[in-house]
Design an enzyme around this catalytic site. Structure first.
Site, mmCIF file in Angstrom:
data_model
loop_
_atom_site.group_PDB
_atom_site.id
_atom_site.type_symbol
_atom_site.label_atom_id
_atom_site.label_comp_id
_atom_site.label_asym_id
_atom_site.label_seq_id
_atom_site.Cartn_x
_atom_site.Cartn_y
_atom_site.Cartn_z
ATOM 1 N N HIS A 100 -40.089 23.709 16.979
ATOM 2 C CA HIS A 100 -39.132 24.578 17.683
ATOM 3 C C HIS A 100 -38.376 23.843 18.806
ATOM 4 O O HIS A 100 -37.153 23.901 18.894
ATOM 5 C CB HIS A 100 -39.845 25.777 18.296
ATOM 6 C CG HIS A 100 -40.583 26.620 17.309
ATOM 7 N ND1 HIS A 100 -40.107 26.872 16.050
ATOM 8 C CD2 HIS A 100 -41.761 27.275 17.388
ATOM 9 C CE1 HIS A 100 -40.966 27.646 15.400
ATOM 10 N NE2 HIS A 100 -41.981 27.895 16.196
ATOM 11 N N GLU A 106 -54.576 35.212 -7.481
ATOM 12 C CA GLU A 106 -55.497 34.330 -6.746
ATOM 13 C C GLU A 106 -54.854 32.954 -6.891
ATOM 14 O O GLU A 106 -54.723 32.440 -8.013
ATOM 15 C CB GLU A 106 -56.887 34.414 -7.401
ATOM 16 C CG GLU A 106 -57.988 33.625 -6.732
ATOM 17 C CD GLU A 106 -58.400 34.144 -5.361
ATOM 18 O OE1 GLU A 106 -58.459 33.316 -4.437
ATOM 19 O OE2 GLU A 106 -58.646 35.366 -5.224
ATOM 20 N N PHE A 107 -54.426 32.355 -5.781
ATOM 21 C CA PHE A 107 -53.575 31.164 -5.860
ATOM 22 C C PHE A 107 -54.101 30.076 -6.799
ATOM 23 O O PHE A 107 -53.336 29.412 -7.477
ATOM 24 C CB PHE A 107 -53.350 30.550 -4.467
ATOM 25 C CG PHE A 107 -52.608 31.448 -3.518
ATOM 26 C CD1 PHE A 107 -51.650 32.343 -3.971
ATOM 27 C CD2 PHE A 107 -52.868 31.381 -2.149
ATOM 28 C CE1 PHE A 107 -50.969 33.169 -3.094
ATOM 29 C CE2 PHE A 107 -52.185 32.205 -1.268
ATOM 30 C CZ PHE A 107 -51.245 33.099 -1.735
ATOM 31 N N ASP A 134 -37.642 27.300 10.220
ATOM 32 C CA ASP A 134 -38.023 27.260 11.629
ATOM 33 C C ASP A 134 -37.346 28.488 12.215
ATOM 34 O O ASP A 134 -36.124 28.491 12.413
ATOM 35 C CB ASP A 134 -37.515 25.981 12.310
ATOM 36 C CG ASP A 134 -37.973 25.921 13.763
ATOM 37 O OD1 ASP A 134 -38.046 26.978 14.410
ATOM 38 O OD2 ASP A 134 -38.272 24.819 14.251
ATOM 39 N N HIS A 135 -38.122 29.543 12.462
ATOM 40 C CA HIS A 135 -37.476 30.821 12.753
ATOM 41 C C HIS A 135 -36.650 30.791 14.044
ATOM 42 O O HIS A 135 -35.783 31.630 14.247
ATOM 43 C CB HIS A 135 -38.482 31.980 12.757
ATOM 44 C CG HIS A 135 -39.418 31.972 13.915
ATOM 45 N ND1 HIS A 135 -40.631 31.339 13.875
ATOM 46 C CD2 HIS A 135 -39.327 32.516 15.135
ATOM 47 C CE1 HIS A 135 -41.239 31.484 15.030
ATOM 48 N NE2 HIS A 135 -40.477 32.206 15.815
ATOM 49 N N ASP A 158 -47.659 22.741 17.118
ATOM 50 C CA ASP A 158 -47.280 24.121 16.828
ATOM 51 C C ASP A 158 -45.896 24.466 17.379
ATOM 52 O O ASP A 158 -45.191 25.291 16.827
ATOM 53 C CB ASP A 158 -48.339 25.058 17.442
ATOM 54 C CG ASP A 158 -48.204 26.479 16.947
ATOM 55 O OD1 ASP A 158 -48.063 26.662 15.728
ATOM 56 O OD2 ASP A 158 -48.232 27.423 17.773
HETATM 57 P P1 NAP Z 1 -52.473 35.395 7.073
HETATM 58 O O1 NAP Z 1 -52.361 36.681 7.796
HETATM 59 O O2 NAP Z 1 -53.771 34.693 7.013
HETATM 60 O O3 NAP Z 1 -51.917 35.620 5.594
HETATM 61 C C1 NAP Z 1 -52.135 34.731 4.554
HETATM 62 C C2 NAP Z 1 -52.212 35.528 3.278
HETATM 63 O O4 NAP Z 1 -52.544 34.637 2.225
HETATM 64 C C3 NAP Z 1 -53.268 36.617 3.320
HETATM 65 O O5 NAP Z 1 -52.684 37.825 2.955
HETATM 66 C C4 NAP Z 1 -54.301 36.143 2.312
HETATM 67 O O6 NAP Z 1 -54.846 37.176 1.542
HETATM 68 C C5 NAP Z 1 -53.501 35.276 1.395
HETATM 69 N N1 NAP Z 1 -54.382 34.313 0.744
HETATM 70 C C6 NAP Z 1 -55.182 33.408 1.346
HETATM 71 N N2 NAP Z 1 -55.852 32.698 0.413
HETATM 72 C C7 NAP Z 1 -55.464 33.180 -0.795
HETATM 73 C C8 NAP Z 1 -55.781 32.864 -2.145
HETATM 74 N N3 NAP Z 1 -56.655 31.890 -2.453
HETATM 75 N N4 NAP Z 1 -55.195 33.549 -3.125
HETATM 76 C C9 NAP Z 1 -54.315 34.545 -2.849
HETATM 77 N N5 NAP Z 1 -53.968 34.899 -1.609
HETATM 78 C C10 NAP Z 1 -54.539 34.224 -0.578
HETATM 79 O O7 NAP Z 1 -51.445 34.338 7.657
HETATM 80 P P2 NAP Z 1 -50.030 34.637 8.317
HETATM 81 O O8 NAP Z 1 -50.210 34.802 9.774
HETATM 82 O O9 NAP Z 1 -49.311 35.693 7.578
HETATM 83 O O10 NAP Z 1 -49.292 33.234 8.132
HETATM 84 C C11 NAP Z 1 -48.837 32.767 6.879
HETATM 85 C C12 NAP Z 1 -48.203 31.402 7.090
HETATM 86 O O11 NAP Z 1 -47.080 31.538 7.954
HETATM 87 C C13 NAP Z 1 -49.137 30.400 7.762
HETATM 88 O O12 NAP Z 1 -48.864 29.109 7.283
HETATM 89 C C14 NAP Z 1 -48.740 30.487 9.225
HETATM 90 O O13 NAP Z 1 -49.010 29.306 9.920
HETATM 91 C C15 NAP Z 1 -47.246 30.718 9.095
HETATM 92 N N6 NAP Z 1 -46.664 31.414 10.242
HETATM 93 C C16 NAP Z 1 -47.144 32.623 10.634
HETATM 94 C C17 NAP Z 1 -46.565 33.272 11.713
HETATM 95 C C18 NAP Z 1 -47.037 34.633 12.148
HETATM 96 O O14 NAP Z 1 -46.422 35.187 13.046
HETATM 97 N N7 NAP Z 1 -48.070 35.183 11.575
HETATM 98 C C19 NAP Z 1 -45.487 32.679 12.395
HETATM 99 C C20 NAP Z 1 -45.013 31.448 11.957
HETATM 100 C C21 NAP Z 1 -45.611 30.818 10.874
HETATM 101 P P3 NAP Z 1 -55.988 38.135 2.104
HETATM 102 O O15 NAP Z 1 -55.241 39.134 2.926
HETATM 103 O O16 NAP Z 1 -56.572 38.689 0.849
HETATM 104 O O17 NAP Z 1 -56.932 37.249 2.881
#
Ligand code: NAP
Length: 487
Positions: free
Chosen positions: A239, A91-92, A176-177, A234
């Site tokens: 990008h 838990e962060f 930055d992918h 965004d």
């Molecule tokens: P997400 O699906 O919401 O994943 C975030 C993860 O963090 C979840 O697994 C969540 O756990 C965990 N988390 C949240 N609060 C927590 C806490 N207090 N303690 C422990 N774990 C915690 O988000 P995401 O889409 O993967 O994106 C992650 C990051 O990458 C974000 O900053 C996003 O902007 C960036 N990003 C994402 C993408 C994409 O394609 N998804 C692309 C570019 C950038 P739970 O599963 O238990 O809620």
């Protein structure tokens, strides 16, 4: 390859999130199976849902089956990969919860450590602080930060200052992918290893440049996240700016990370700051209204469950001027939007017409040469040239033809951007990652526009979902007698 170089412990924070399952695990699966990751390396997923290693492996397996493209999942390969998988509960905000991770990492204190923060940026500081408090940050540690790093210069500084308390700048990899895409890297190969582009790449020969990143999808259930950012934060600030830098930068003295990044920063610092009059004349912001996508009706940005009144743009178009010798008088037109007619990311370099055309008096259109660098949905590079139409017609007929520049180089497996970038972190090569001064220079320029928009210097326009954006974007480029590449 030297496998010691690839022996490392990779911890993914937010390891059961969307990004981790859709991109990071498939990338690591490929790296592992193609020998780029030492077999003794460990991939440690940090999740807040307690589970056994077996349960975690089953979950990863089902997600790989879902997200690996081209039937790349193979039972035998997974058996090899799964040996590297570990899971810990964290838990962060709770320091004590990092103990399981500490126990694992302390088994190999000398190992390289890659800490991938696949979480919202609000957690970056907390995670880094906890790692540091438990002495998990070593000289061999690196930390990867996902975008968005802040929503303006001020908030990005807060995040960076926090992370910099625990990691040095050289240990921080801001991802930055887009920079991991082969075609994006090919821009450098094209520009700096082909002599015939060298004399042409400036305001003497280039009329203007267009950069488009269009998505056909909407916010896909992430309205809450997206509404805090919008197209400018965004997409454009990161990008599109990175793509602009690669097109506009001077040749670096080597491929060394700082040489490349020094040149990109110079471009960002040369961007002309917009005045209120520029913001009015040179920027467009818009939101999509209901329309259609793939022939099906789709709701507008402000319709649907959990949606509130909002002035967040889902589309942005801009004319950007670069104040330096090379680009004086060459506008860069940028646009990005959601729910556009088609998914399409491309850079188009429009060259000037010939000084005197002996064909012009036939009443036929003579096109200018264009170099089209397509990033999505397919990666390709085309040069548009004028060619004679074969035949015996009395007047010589010309037609534009496309010369494909990158066909012959085929590879069995085309790596995804995240594969390249993860491997670069493992190899400690930060060339394709953003340095602090790059992030700040990009925000400094974008902030002026965002503040202007916040003060309503430009009206919010609307466009129907499934179209090319608002007519204001057509007018923006038409003001200088030009048009978008796909018009
Ligand atoms: P997400 O699906 O919401 O994943 C975030 C993860 O963090 C979840 O697994 C969540 O756990 C965990 N988390 C949240 N609060 C927590 C806490 N207090 N303690 C422990 N774990 C915690 O988000 P995401 O889409 O993967 O994106 C992650 C990051 O990458 C974000 O900053 C996003 O902007 C960036 N990003 C994402 C993408 C994409 O394609 N998804 C692309 C570019 C950038 P739970 O599963 O238990 O809620």
């Amino acid at each position: 390859m030297d496998t010691m170089e690839s022996l490392c412990d990779i911890t993914i924070f937010g390891g059961h999130g969307d990004l981790a399952f859709r991109k990071l695990m498939p990338a690591l699966y490929h790296l592992s199976n193609s020998g780029y990751l030492d077999e003794k390396s460990r991939i440690i997923t940090a999740t807040r849902v307690p589970m056994s290693n077996d349960e975690h492996c089953d979950l990863v397996k089902s997600k790989l089956k879902e997200f690996l493209s081209d039937d790349a999942f193979e039972e035998e390969k997974f058996e090899y990969f799964k040996v590297q998988l570990h899971v810990v509960t964290i838990e962060f905000d709770i320091l004590e919860s990092y103990r399981g991770l500490k126990a694992l990492l302390d088994e190999y204190p000398e190992r390289q450590r890659v800490n991938y923060l696949s979480t919202a940026p609000d957690f970056f500081g907390t995670i880094c602080k906890s790692m540091s408090n438990l002495e998990l940050v070593t000289p061999q540690s690196r930390v990867v930060l996902e975008k968005p790093i802040g929503r303006d210069l001020q908030s990005s500084r807060v995040i960076n200052v926090e992370v910099l308390k625990y990691f040095t700048e050289s240990q921080i990899y801001r991802i930055d992918h887009y920079l991991g895409k082969d075609t994006v890297q090919n821009i450098m190969a094209l520009r700096f290893s082909n002599r015939f582009f060298m004399p042409l790449w400036n305001s003497n020969h280039i009329d203007h440049v267009q950069i488009t990143v269009a998505e056909s999808v909407g916010v896909e259930g992430r309205w809450g996240y997206y509404d805090d950012y919008g197209a400018m934060r965004d997409m454009v600030q990161n990008h599109l700016m990175q793509l602009l830098c690669l097109i506009a930068m001077e040749p670096p003295c080597s491929l060394d990370a700082d040489s490349v990044r020094d040149e990109k920063v110079k471009v960002l610092r040369s961007l002309r700051m917009m005045t209120p009059a520029d913001i009015e004349q040179k920027t467009v912001r818009a939101q999509y209204a209901k329309g259609s996508s793939d022939g099906k009706p789709v709701p507008g940005y402000l319709e649907g469950e959990g949606v509130e009144e909002s002035t967040t743009e889902t589309f942005a178009a801009l004319r950007v001027d670069i104040d330096n010798w090379r680009w004086n008088g060459v506008p860069f037109y940028l646009r990005s939007g959601k729910r556009m007619r088609r998914r399409n990311s491309e850079i188009v370099i429009h060259f000037k017409g010939v000084p005197h055309s002996i064909f012009a008096n036939q009443g036929k259109c003579i096109w200018e040469n264009k170099l089209v660098i397509a990033l999505q949905p397919k990666e390709s590079i085309h040069l548009q040239l004028m060619n004679k139409v074969p035949g015996l017609s009395e007047q010589m007929m010309l037609k534009p033809v496309e010369l494909e520049l990158n066909t012959p180089l085929k590879v069995a497996h085309k790596p995804d951007a995240y594969e390249r970038l993860l491997l670069d972190v493992i190899r400690a090569n930060p060339t394709l990652f953003m340095r602090l001064d790059e992030v700040e220079a990009a925000w400094k320029w974008a902030d002026v526009i965002l503040e202007g928009w916040a003060e309503d210097m430009v009206p919010m326009k609307s466009y129907s979902a499934g179209t090319d954006g608002p007519s204001a974007a057509v007018q923006l480029i038409a003001r200088s007698g030009r048009s978008w590449h796909d018009e």
